[in-house]
Enzyme design. Sequence first.
Site, PDB file in Angstrom:
ATOM      1  CE  LYS A 187      -4.140  -2.069   1.966  1.00 14.15           C
ATOM      2  NZ  LYS A 187      -5.189  -2.035   3.002  1.00 14.15           N
ATOM      3  CG  ASP A 221      -8.067   0.218   3.267  1.00 14.35           C
ATOM      4  OD1 ASP A 221      -8.871  -0.664   2.913  1.00 14.35           O
ATOM      5  OD2 ASP A 221      -6.843   0.153   3.035  1.00 14.35           O
ATOM      6  N   GLY A 259     -15.594  -7.547  10.253  1.00 13.00           N
ATOM      7  CA  GLY A 259     -14.619  -7.216   9.211  1.00 13.00           C
ATOM      8  C   GLY A 259     -15.156  -7.356   7.798  1.00 13.00           C
TER       9      GLY A 259
HETATM   10  P1  NAP Z   1      -0.161  -5.134   9.850  1.00  9.52           P
HETATM   11  O1  NAP Z   1       0.221  -3.845   9.219  1.00  9.52           O
HETATM   12  O2  NAP Z   1       0.671  -6.340   9.632  1.00  9.52           O
HETATM   13  O3  NAP Z   1      -0.336  -4.883  11.440  1.00  9.52           O
HETATM   14  C1  NAP Z   1      -0.588  -5.955  12.305  1.00  9.52           C
HETATM   15  C2  NAP Z   1      -0.938  -5.425  13.699  1.00  9.52           C
HETATM   16  O4  NAP Z   1      -1.373  -6.531  14.510  1.00  9.52           O
HETATM   17  C3  NAP Z   1       0.235  -4.772  14.438  1.00  9.52           C
HETATM   18  O5  NAP Z   1      -0.243  -3.693  15.204  1.00  9.52           O
HETATM   19  C4  NAP Z   1       0.717  -5.914  15.331  1.00  9.52           C
HETATM   20  O6  NAP Z   1       1.357  -5.470  16.502  1.00  9.52           O
HETATM   21  C5  NAP Z   1      -0.594  -6.555  15.704  1.00  9.52           C
HETATM   22  N1  NAP Z   1      -0.455  -7.957  16.134  1.00  9.52           N
HETATM   23  C6  NAP Z   1      -0.126  -9.018  15.353  1.00  9.52           C
HETATM   24  N2  NAP Z   1      -0.105 -10.142  16.092  1.00  9.52           N
HETATM   25  C7  NAP Z   1      -0.413  -9.782  17.371  1.00  9.52           C
HETATM   26  C8  NAP Z   1      -0.559 -10.490  18.585  1.00  9.52           C
HETATM   27  N3  NAP Z   1      -0.376 -11.823  18.659  1.00  9.52           N
HETATM   28  N4  NAP Z   1      -0.891  -9.814  19.702  1.00  9.52           N
HETATM   29  C9  NAP Z   1      -1.102  -8.464  19.647  1.00  9.52           C
HETATM   30  N5  NAP Z   1      -0.977  -7.734  18.523  1.00  9.52           N
HETATM   31  C10 NAP Z   1      -0.644  -8.382  17.382  1.00  9.52           C
HETATM   32  O7  NAP Z   1      -1.637  -5.574   9.362  1.00  9.52           O
HETATM   33  P2  NAP Z   1      -2.862  -4.659   8.877  1.00  9.52           P
HETATM   34  O8  NAP Z   1      -2.785  -4.452   7.423  1.00  9.52           O
HETATM   35  O9  NAP Z   1      -2.987  -3.466   9.747  1.00  9.52           O
HETATM   36  O10 NAP Z   1      -4.096  -5.667   9.123  1.00  9.52           O
HETATM   37  C11 NAP Z   1      -4.478  -6.064  10.433  1.00  9.52           C
HETATM   38  C12 NAP Z   1      -5.687  -7.001  10.348  1.00  9.52           C
HETATM   39  O11 NAP Z   1      -6.797  -6.316   9.767  1.00  9.52           O
HETATM   40  C13 NAP Z   1      -5.441  -8.238   9.461  1.00  9.52           C
HETATM   41  O12 NAP Z   1      -6.060  -9.344  10.043  1.00  9.52           O
HETATM   42  C14 NAP Z   1      -6.131  -7.888   8.164  1.00  9.52           C
HETATM   43  O13 NAP Z   1      -6.592  -9.033   7.469  1.00  9.52           O
HETATM   44  C15 NAP Z   1      -7.300  -7.058   8.663  1.00  9.52           C
HETATM   45  N6  NAP Z   1      -7.766  -6.091   7.659  1.00  9.52           N
HETATM   46  C16 NAP Z   1      -9.087  -6.121   7.304  1.00  9.52           C
HETATM   47  C17 NAP Z   1      -9.560  -5.215   6.402  1.00  9.52           C
HETATM   48  C18 NAP Z   1     -11.018  -5.240   6.031  1.00  9.52           C
HETATM   49  O14 NAP Z   1     -11.368  -4.654   5.018  1.00  9.52           O
HETATM   50  N7  NAP Z   1     -11.861  -5.876   6.806  1.00  9.52           N
HETATM   51  C19 NAP Z   1      -8.724  -4.266   5.823  1.00  9.52           C
HETATM   52  C20 NAP Z   1      -7.363  -4.253   6.196  1.00  9.52           C
HETATM   53  C21 NAP Z   1      -6.906  -5.183   7.128  1.00  9.52           C
HETATM   54  P3  NAP Z   1       2.980  -5.236  16.563  1.00  9.52           P
HETATM   55  O15 NAP Z   1       3.207  -3.858  16.013  1.00  9.52           O
HETATM   56  O16 NAP Z   1       3.295  -5.369  17.994  1.00  9.52           O
HETATM   57  O17 NAP Z   1       3.607  -6.319  15.702  1.00  9.52           O
END
Ligand code: NAP
Length: 288
Positions: A67, A104, A257
Site C-alpha cells: 500500500k 480503507d 470485518g
Molecule cells: P499489519 O500492518 O501487519 O499490522 C498488524 C498489527 O497486529 C500490528 O499492530 C501488530 O502489533 C498486531 N499484532 C499481530 N499479532 C499480534 C498479537 N499476537 N498480539 C497483539 N498484537 C498483534 O496488518 P494490517 O494491514 O494493519 O491488518 C491487520 C488485520 O486487519 C489483518 O487481520 C487484516 O486481514 C485485517 N484487515 C481487514 C480489512 C477489512 O477490510 N476488513 C482491511 C485491512 C486489514 P505489533 O506492532 O506489535 O507487531
Amino acid sequence: MMKRLGVLGWPVAHSRSPAMHNAALAALGLDGWHYQRLPVPPELFAETTRALGTAGFFGANVTIPHKEAALALADEPSDTARAIGAANTLTFRPDGTISAENTDAPGLIAAINRAWGKGEVPGDATQGMDIAVSPVRGRSALVLGAGGSARAAVWALIDAGASEVSVWNRTPQRAAELARALGARAVDTPRSADILVNCTSVGLQRSATGEQDSLQQLGLSHDQVGEYSHVVDLVYTDAPTPLLAAARRAGLSTLAGVDILVAQGALSLEVWTLRPAPLEVMRQAALR
Ligand code: NAP
C-alpha cells in the site's frame, strides 16, 4: 474490449476480493469486466504495476505489503491517500498516468454509518461523505494496533469527527509513532471509549487457548470489553472473532470485518465503474 481489474498483493491467494468484485460486476451487467488476483512480490511491484495499464488493466486494489509503494508510484494520489500515507485503489489512465485513492478510511466510516447511523450515507460516497450523520462524530474511540489498517482507521475516525482517538499496540513504540504522525493519543493499556476498533490480526487464527487468550493479546479482559458501547473488528473470519463474540454477549453493538471489506471494495468499484455498488451481492460473495 475486456476491462481488467485485480488485486495486487503478496501473498494474495486467500483474498476474497475477486469473488466479491466479479459478483458485483455481473450484477451490474458489466460483462466486459473481469477482476483477478495479481500476486506480485515487493521487488517487482513498481515495474509490474507501471506495466498494467498497457496490459489492459483499468484498475487495481492493493493489499499487504504494497500500500505504501502504491502511493509512492502514483502520478496523482488523492489527498486522503497522501494524508494516510498509503493507497489501496489504483486507476490506470489512457495517457499512461496512475491515480491512487485510499478507500480503507472512507470504507470504515461508511460501514459504521450504515450499521449505526441514520441510514445510508447520502450523496456519492466516493466524493467524500456527509459526516454530519456519522455516529463517530463526538464519540471517543480506541484503536488497537499500529499497522497499515490502524493508520487508516485512526485517520478516518479523526476525519469523521471523533472527540478523541487513542491508540494501543503490542509494540508501544509503533503506537507512539502512529499517534504522533496523525494527531491521536498513544496509551500504554487499553482505556475505555465509546468505540473500540480492532486493527490487529488477533482473531485471524483460531486460538488454541480460546477467547480469553485472544482478549489477553489485545490487552483486554472480558469485563473490560463491556466498557465500550460499539465494537468493530477488521479481522474477517466466517465465525465471529473472539472479540466480537465477547462484545455480543455483553450486549454491545458490533461490526464485523466482512462489512468493512465490502465497504472499501464498494468504494473502489465506484471509482472505476462510476456506478453504485451492489453491497448485498458483494457481501454474500465475500462470505461464501
Ligand atoms: P499489519 O500492518 O501487519 O499490522 C498488524 C498489527 O497486529 C500490528 O499492530 C501488530 O502489533 C498486531 N499484532 C499481530 N499479532 C499480534 C498479537 N499476537 N498480539 C497483539 N498484537 C498483534 O496488518 P494490517 O494491514 O494493519 O491488518 C491487520 C488485520 O486487519 C489483518 O487481520 C487484516 O486481514 C485485517 N484487515 C481487514 C480489512 C477489512 O477490510 N476488513 C482491511 C485491512 C486489514 P505489533 O506492532 O506489535 O507487531
